[in-house]
Write an enzyme that holds these catalytic residues in place. Structure first.
Site, PDB file in Angstrom:
ATOM      1  N   ILE A 109     -70.215 -21.418 -37.701  1.00  0.00           N
ATOM      2  CA  ILE A 109     -70.001 -21.438 -36.251  1.00  0.00           C
ATOM      3  C   ILE A 109     -70.449 -22.790 -35.718  1.00  0.00           C
ATOM      4  O   ILE A 109     -71.604 -23.169 -35.848  1.00  0.00           O
ATOM      5  CB  ILE A 109     -70.789 -20.309 -35.559  1.00  0.00           C
ATOM      6  CG1 ILE A 109     -70.327 -18.942 -36.101  1.00  0.00           C
ATOM      7  CG2 ILE A 109     -70.606 -20.368 -34.050  1.00  0.00           C
ATOM      8  CD1 ILE A 109     -71.143 -17.784 -35.572  1.00  0.00           C
ATOM      9  N   VAL A 154     -71.504 -26.831 -29.488  1.00  0.00           N
ATOM     10  CA  VAL A 154     -70.815 -27.703 -28.530  1.00  0.00           C
ATOM     11  C   VAL A 154     -71.153 -29.159 -28.829  1.00  0.00           C
ATOM     12  O   VAL A 154     -70.286 -29.989 -29.041  1.00  0.00           O
ATOM     13  CB  VAL A 154     -71.187 -27.322 -27.086  1.00  0.00           C
ATOM     14  CG1 VAL A 154     -70.620 -28.333 -26.103  1.00  0.00           C
ATOM     15  CG2 VAL A 154     -70.662 -25.926 -26.782  1.00  0.00           C
ATOM     16  N   ALA A 192     -76.471 -37.382 -23.155  1.00  0.00           N
ATOM     17  CA  ALA A 192     -77.266 -38.078 -22.148  1.00  0.00           C
ATOM     18  C   ALA A 192     -78.330 -37.139 -21.605  1.00  0.00           C
ATOM     19  O   ALA A 192     -78.111 -35.940 -21.495  1.00  0.00           O
ATOM     20  CB  ALA A 192     -76.377 -38.580 -21.006  1.00  0.00           C
ATOM     21  N   LYS A 231     -81.596 -45.078 -21.340  1.00  0.00           N
ATOM     22  CA  LYS A 231     -80.764 -44.784 -20.175  1.00  0.00           C
ATOM     23  C   LYS A 231     -81.581 -44.996 -18.908  1.00  0.00           C
ATOM     24  O   LYS A 231     -82.562 -44.299 -18.676  1.00  0.00           O
ATOM     25  CB  LYS A 231     -80.257 -43.338 -20.242  1.00  0.00           C
ATOM     26  CG  LYS A 231     -79.454 -42.894 -19.020  1.00  0.00           C
ATOM     27  CD  LYS A 231     -79.088 -41.419 -19.113  1.00  0.00           C
ATOM     28  CE  LYS A 231     -78.381 -40.937 -17.857  1.00  0.00           C
ATOM     29  NZ  LYS A 231     -78.086 -39.480 -17.894  1.00  0.00           N
ATOM     30  N   THR A 289     -77.964 -32.507 -17.064  1.00  0.00           N
ATOM     31  CA  THR A 289     -79.054 -31.551 -16.863  1.00  0.00           C
ATOM     32  C   THR A 289     -79.096 -30.427 -17.894  1.00  0.00           C
ATOM     33  O   THR A 289     -80.010 -29.600 -17.862  1.00  0.00           O
ATOM     34  CB  THR A 289     -78.952 -30.916 -15.462  1.00  0.00           C
ATOM     35  OG1 THR A 289     -77.635 -30.355 -15.292  1.00  0.00           O
ATOM     36  CG2 THR A 289     -79.202 -31.948 -14.378  1.00  0.00           C
TER      37      THR A 289
END
Length: 512
Positions: free
Chosen positions: A46, A49, A54, A82, A352
């Site tokens: 499986i 994502v 970031a 960043k 987030t």
């Protein structure tokens, strides 16, 4: 004689690996010293994502909790620094602004800095002599110049105002955390879950069953199964509340590309006709993606817009993701807590997703239950997490609502939509006198709200009258001095790629 206390939890089962699962395993492994066993069940069949590359500065807190060395972490994950997010074409086509980490300027005698900047800009009739708001943020100036160094702890120094986060490979981060967790005693089990057993007395989850017949029992279950939400959604039937009427984007295409030019220390988010494109520089590649609303754009057009925006050669095929923005009605139900996509999803516009996993873990540790699973702890967890989701939701909606774009049906929809009352009040305060009131416990600071509002909204009707207690000429000298100090500090910083090469360059094995 006092009643005996409920037994403590001794068995925790985490369902799903990926970034969320291994973040939970690494953080909860601190409980092993108290006699708690932690088992993580995941299947290599499986996929995860895994395109979230970031982060925001709160990740520093999580890494410190685990005692992670920053340079080692960056080498292991191919990370870059960043300093903020550059937004292109959001308020109007042709505009761009920076949402920097860190602060803007410095307040003077109780007057907010942005109010002083706004008054001086109005008096000058232009920002030509005063400069942009971003000129007073070291993070923004350094980002545009491609510079980086770590901030100082001396609050009197300009360098102390710098804030930063990271871009990294989420798959490599999960692998790195897995090593930490397994060294601490977390047990990983390979297998695909086919069934969930529930207690006939309490309705709580008693065990998960794997495709090879094994039964994995536990007392507390942590659902990190992604959008599938195998435990909280499927087994316990906790419903999902869609926020798609405010956040209409429901598709994403992702593709990596080769580096072209300098390795800039910021994310770029470029608005398109029915969504936006991200550009995230890692050490070994650029992460690219296109988030769009399928009601306003077909996949073919979104695919073409994504490929046209690449800076370098594509390194893989395009991946497609489908989602609905929203949150589960409860994030903790019975003896199950959902983290990450299993509990809710807010599109990656302000990076987030990983923070919400981190926040859920922190709340769980602070409200860790015993086997009685008291309502008070569960209700407080749900209240706090729900509030945080809503506050972040409002900040993301702001980017779509605060626009004058009328070049496509998508932007006409966003500009005209009715927003939550909590956001409407913030917009009214800004449009009147540029006031920003931070929510108690809110993730995004006043500086973050100011950056987006000033970057996308037309100038407010007025400004805080308290500013007029400061003389105009002295204020102008103060602004000029501050701009000069920030520009000089940024110019003295090393180039971003030079700093990485000196301190935290990933080896070939990590990059692969």
């Amino acid at each position: 004689m006092s009643a005996s206390l409920p037994p403590p939890i001794r068995e925790v089962v985490i369902v799903g690996g990926g970034t969320a699962g291994w973040m939970a395993a690494a953080a909860l492994s601190r409980l092993i010293a108290a006699g708690v066993s932690i088992t993580l069940v995941e299947s290599e069949d499986i996929g995860t994502v895994g395109v979230g590359e970031a982060t925001i500065p709160s990740l520093h807190d999580f890494n410190r909790l685990l005692g992670i060395d920053e340079d080692e972490f960056m080498r292991a994950t191919g990370a870059t620094f960043k300093l903020g997010i550059e937004f292109v074409d959001w308020g109007r086509i042709g505009d761009r602004y920076m949402h920097p980490f860190g602060t803007h300027g410095r307040d003077v005698d109780g007057v907010k800095f942005h109010q002083l900047w706004l008054r001086q800009s109005r008096m000058a009739g232009t920002t030509a002599g005063v400069g942009r708001l971003a000129d007073y943020s070291l993070s923004a100036v350094a980002a545009h110049a491609g510079r980086f160094t770590r901030p100082t702890g001396n609050p009197a120094a300009v360098l102390s105002s710098l804030g930063y986060a990271f871009h990294f490979d989420a798959g490599l981060y999960g692998r790195y955390l897995r090593q930490i967790a397994e060294r601490a005693g977390v047990i990983r089990m390979e297998g695909r879950i086919t069934n969930v057993d529930r207690s006939s007395e309490t309705g709580h989850i008693a065990a998960v069953r794997l495709n090879d017949g094994r039964r994995v029992g536990g007392e507390l279950f942590v659902d990190c199964s992604g959008f599938r939400s195998l435990l909280l959604g499927d087994a316990l039937g906790v419903g999902f509340e869609s926020w798609q009427h405010w956040l209409p984007c429901d598709r994403a295409l992702a593709i990596p590309s080769a580096h072209e030019g300098a390795m800039m220390p910021y994310t770029r988010a470029t608005a398109d006709s029915a969504g936006w494109r991200w550009r995230i520089p890692l050490q070994h590649r650029i992460g690219n993606g296109h988030v769009y609303a399928s009601a306003f754009c077909d996949e073919g057009r979104a695919h073409d817009e994504l490929l046209r925006g690449l800076d370098g050669v594509a390194l893989a095929d395009v991946r497609e993701l489908r989602f609905v923005a929203g949150v589960r009605q409860r994030l903790w139900d019975g003896n199950c807590v959902a983290l990450g996509l299993a509990g809710g999803f807010l599109e990656p516009l302000e990076s987030t997703s990983i923070h919400l996993v981190q926040s859920g873990i922190a709340r769980l540790l602070s409200l860790f239950p015993d086997t009685s699973f008291a309502n008070a702890e569960r209700d407080e967890y749900n209240r706090l997490l729900r509030l945080e989701y809503e506050q972040i939701r409002d900040f993301i909606i702001l980017h779509y609502k605060a626009t004058t774009r009328d070049d496509s049906p998508f932007w006409n929809h966003c500009r005209a939509m009715v927003v939550p009352a909590t956001l409407s009040r913030k917009l009214a305060l800004w449009r009147s006198k540029a006031r920003v009131i931070r929510d108690q416990g809110g993730l995004f600071t006043e500086d973050s709200w100011i950056a987006v509002l000033a970057g996308q909204e037309a100038h407010p009707v007025s400004y805080d009258p308290l500013v007029d207690t400061l003389p105009l000429d002295e204020s102008m000298r103060f602004l000029q001095h501050l701009r000069d100090m920030i520009a000089k500090t940024a110019a003295a910083m090393p180039r971003h790629e030079d700093f990485i090469a000196r301190h935290c360059r990933a080896g070939q094995a990590e990059a692969a």
